[in-house]
Structure formats: structure tokens, C-alpha cells
Design an enzyme around this catalytic site. Structure first.
Site, mmCIF file in Angstrom:
data_model
loop_
_atom_site.group_PDB
_atom_site.id
_atom_site.type_symbol
_atom_site.label_atom_id
_atom_site.label_comp_id
_atom_site.label_asym_id
_atom_site.label_seq_id
_atom_site.Cartn_x
_atom_site.Cartn_y
_atom_site.Cartn_z
ATOM 1 N N SER A 35 -8.210 -16.396 26.842
ATOM 2 C CA SER A 35 -9.470 -15.755 27.202
ATOM 3 C C SER A 35 -9.394 -15.250 28.633
ATOM 4 C CB SER A 35 -10.650 -16.735 27.069
ATOM 5 O OG SER A 35 -10.508 -17.805 27.982
ATOM 6 N N GLY A 36 -10.334 -14.350 28.971
ATOM 7 C CA GLY A 36 -10.470 -13.886 30.342
ATOM 8 C C GLY A 36 -9.225 -13.247 30.915
ATOM 9 N N ILE A 37 -9.015 -13.464 32.215
ATOM 10 C CA ILE A 37 -7.895 -12.818 32.895
ATOM 11 C C ILE A 37 -6.556 -13.376 32.449
ATOM 12 C CG2 ILE A 37 -9.335 -12.302 34.895
ATOM 13 C CD1 ILE A 37 -7.901 -14.483 36.402
ATOM 14 N N GLY A 38 -6.564 -14.546 31.827
ATOM 15 C CA GLY A 38 -5.313 -15.105 31.315
ATOM 16 C C GLY A 38 -4.686 -14.228 30.249
ATOM 17 N N TYR A 41 -18.335 -27.039 40.344
ATOM 18 C CA TYR A 41 -17.307 -26.011 40.185
ATOM 19 C C TYR A 41 -16.683 -25.672 41.539
ATOM 20 C CZ TYR A 41 -15.101 -21.542 39.057
ATOM 21 O OH TYR A 41 -14.193 -20.517 38.899
#
Length: 379
Positions: free
Chosen positions: A95-98, A255
């Protein structure tokens, strides 16, 4: 203190050490002052050498030309760079930038190892890459970052393959996860973002050393400054916050504390391993990158929707990671914080560069790994 720049001392080390020594000189009565630079007034030859070293190092960095910017895509960073024969191990690629990080590296000819919990989506990702480039080298290792035993097992599985690691990209991360605690009982931001990645780093570090010159990229955040520390706090109180033990902490603070912890680990790793040919980078992908890290936060989803025209997409968010993991320009610029393919100081440097806190966190994480998985003699 060594005044020469060698392959075991990074430019950032030179600047930090020279400035610290100069500051100490000021407290000892030597007159050193300046605005927009340094004016040295001292008969001490050591301080003359320090001033010269600091000036040369800063001038060298100032001469660098910025090649990329906030809207650069990951694939643009790789143009003209040969990554064939290189192996990159990456967490959180489903997911995402991965997704973009793994794909652009694989399509550019690198061997990419996807280290994920979701094997089904990992296989789908591998299939999509192979459809675009049938000769791409993509492998998958199961790695559940919420379970430290499976993280150790993932590292052992990697070792058994005898693959090198030219780039270890600790990309995965959670924000307001569905489960408040990991399987090992840690607060999830701390357990996934910090403890699990340290556990993986610990078992794979000998491989990273043998593969040198190599690089380790930590995904951090500008939100690392939201850690919740107070000036009056000592190391033990700060450690309690980093470990998610503050019951009154907001999700944002938990976070932020986890991202500061990642930065502390990165800078400690730099101090220990730059001499071994390993360069370390703490990377902020960008404020408001359009990924699904906020999938469990309704407020996060809403903010992401309304800010879409002003934020980066996932490919742009992955650009800094790919830049730090591959680009020849930054191979020796280790131990720094990066955003939009450029190093800057937009962090809480006093906390991030606190070597006592770095050491305390590192020791605690070693103890956790030893307790759950057993000690590692080769670390």
C-alpha cells in the site's frame, strides 16, 4: 577529534563535531561569533583548524545543485542510474508509497524483496510488476510487523537465501491502527513502527555490512516533532513516551513519538555503521502524501480528501526514498533528515541528536528482542 574528512567520517559528523567544539570554546572564554557565518577570534591553532574544516565542509555542501523537488516522481529519480545487480529489501510494499518504491526499483532492474504480512496482495503486486517487465526480479518474504517472532523468522528466511542487501528500506508504518496493541502487547505505533523494524534491522545488519557500500532508509515524518516531550523531562520520562506508555497521549502524539524513535535509531545507526560503509537516511515522504496510512481515521480521510489538489501522490511521496536509496549524489551524505529529495534541518534536532537518548532506546530495543526472540551474537 579528527580534523580530516575520510571515508569513515561523514560531512554531517564534521559539521556537528566542529560546531560542538566551537560552542564549548565559547563557554571557555574564546571569542567566536558571526552572523550568516563564523568570525573566529582566537589565538588557539586548534580553533583555527576547526574553523577551516567547518567552512570547507559547509561550502562543499552549499555547492550541491538541487536536482529534484517536491513534485518529482520516483521513476524520474532513477533516470540514468544503474541498479541492476542491486538488491533492495522493503517492508510495507502492498500500500501507499511502498507500492511505488518497490515497483520503480524492480522495473529499473533491481532485485526487490517484498517483506509483507499480506501475502495475497504481495503476489498480486509481483504479478503486476512482471506484466510490465517479465524479466523483473521480485521475491516475497512473509513479515508480520505486529508479531516479533514472525519478524525474526522473516530475517532468518532472508539469511537462508544468501541474498545481499544494498538497500534496506524500512517503509511500513501505522497511524491509528485498528488494533491498539501488537501481538506482543506493545502500543501499536511503537510496536510496529519502531520495535518491529529494529528487530528486522538487527538480524539483517550483518548482511547490510557485507554488502557495503549499502544504505538503510527509515521512513520518518515531520510529525516527529509532536512527540510530547517537555524540557523538564529526563531520559526515563522520554523513554516512557517513546514506548507509548503515556495513557493521556493523543494518536498524533503516539505517532509522532514513534517517528522520533525511528529518527533516533537512524542517527545512532549512522554513528555506529558509517565507518563500515553503511549510509543512513531518515526520510519524510511529504506532508499529506495521498496514501492509505490514515485508513482507520475518519478525520485523516476527510483531510486527505479536501487537500488532494495540494498534496503529493504516492509516486511523488516515494521519490525521496528512492533518491536516498539509490542516487550516487547522496551515497556519502549519511545521518541526515530528508524531504522532497533534499536534506534539511526541519526537525527537533536537540531531541533527534541526543546521543544519550539514542543509546537508551537502542539498549531497550535490544532487550525486547533478546527477551522475545533470543540474543544475536553477530549484531
Amino acid at each position: 577529534m579528527s580534523l580530516s574528512t575520510t571515508n569513515t567520517v561523514s560531512p554531517e559528523d564534521d559539521i556537528n563535531r566542529c560546531e560542538e567544539t566551537i560552542r564549548k570554546g565559547m563557554t571557555m572564554g574564546r571569542s567566536i561569533k558571526g552572523s550568516g557565518g563564523y568570525i573566529l577570534i582566537s589565538s588557539d591553532p586548534l580553533f583555527g583548524l576547526l574553523f577551516l574544516q567547518l567552512s570547507k565542509t559547509k561550502m562543499s555542501q552549499a555547492n550541491r545543485v538541487r536536482l529534484f523537488h517536491s513534485r518529482t516522481h520516483a521513476f524520474e529519480v532513477l533516470k540514468g542510474i544503474d541498479v541492476s545487480g542491486k538488491t533492495f529489501a522493503i517492508t510495507g510494499t502492498t500500500s501507499g508509497i511502498g507500492i511505488n518504491t518497490a515497483e520503480v526499483l524492480a522495473l529499473a532492474g533491481a532485485h526487490v524483496v517484498l517483506m509483507n504480512r499480506n501475502l495475497h496482495e504481495s503476489e498480486n503486486q509481483k504479478k503486476r510488476i512482471l506484466e510490465k517487465k517479465p524479466s523483473a526480479k521480485v521475491d516475497i518474504i512473509f513479515c508480520d510487523l505486529s508479531d516479533l517472532k514472525t519478524v525474526r523468522k522473516a530475517g532468518e528466511d532472508y539469511l537462508a537465501k544468501n541474498w545481499p542487501i544494498h538497500g534496506l528500506i524500512l517503509n511500513a508504518g501505522v497511524f491509528r491502527p485498528a488494533a491498539a496493541k501488537t501481538k506482543d502487547g506493545f502500543e501499536s505505533h511503537y510496536g510496529v513502527n519502531v520495535v518491529a523494524h529494529f528487530t528486522l534491522l538487527r538480524i539483517l545488519l550483518p548482511v547490510v555490512r557485507r554488502s557495503a557500500p549499502s544504505r538503510v532508509v527509515f521512513l520518518s515524518s515531520t510529525l516527529s516533532s509532536k512527540h510530547g516531550f517537555k524540557k523538564s523531562m529526563g531520559i526515563s520520562e522520554k523513554m516512557s513516551i517513546l514506548q507509548g506508555e503515556d495513557s493521556s497521549a493523543s494518536t498524533l502524539q503516539m505517532y509522532g513519538a514513534s517517528k522520533m524513535a525511528d529518527m533516533l535509531i537512524a542517527f545512532k545507526l549512522h554513528r555506529d555503521e558509517y565507518k563500515n560503509g553503511i549510509s543512513t537516511y531518515s526520510v519524510h515522504p511529504g506532508s499529506g502524501v495521498r496514501t492509505d496510512i490514515f485508513r482507520n481515521s475518519l478525520l485523516g480521510k476527510f483531510i486527505g480528501f479536501v487537500t488532494t489538489p495540494f498534496t503529493k501522490n504516492a509516486s511523488q511521496g516515494a521519490a525521496t526514498t528512492v533518491y536516498c536509496a539509490t542516487h550516487p549524489e547522496v551515497e556519502k551524505i549519511s545521518g541526515k533528515y530528508w524531504e522532497s529529495c533534499w536534506d534539511n534541518d526541519k526537525i527537533d534536532k536537540k531531541t533527534a541528536r541526543d546521543e544519550e537518548l539514542q543509546e537508551a532506546l537502542w539498549k531497550k530495543l535490544e532487550q525486547i528482542d533478546d527477551r522475545i526472540n533470543g540474543s544475536i551474537d553477530t549484531f
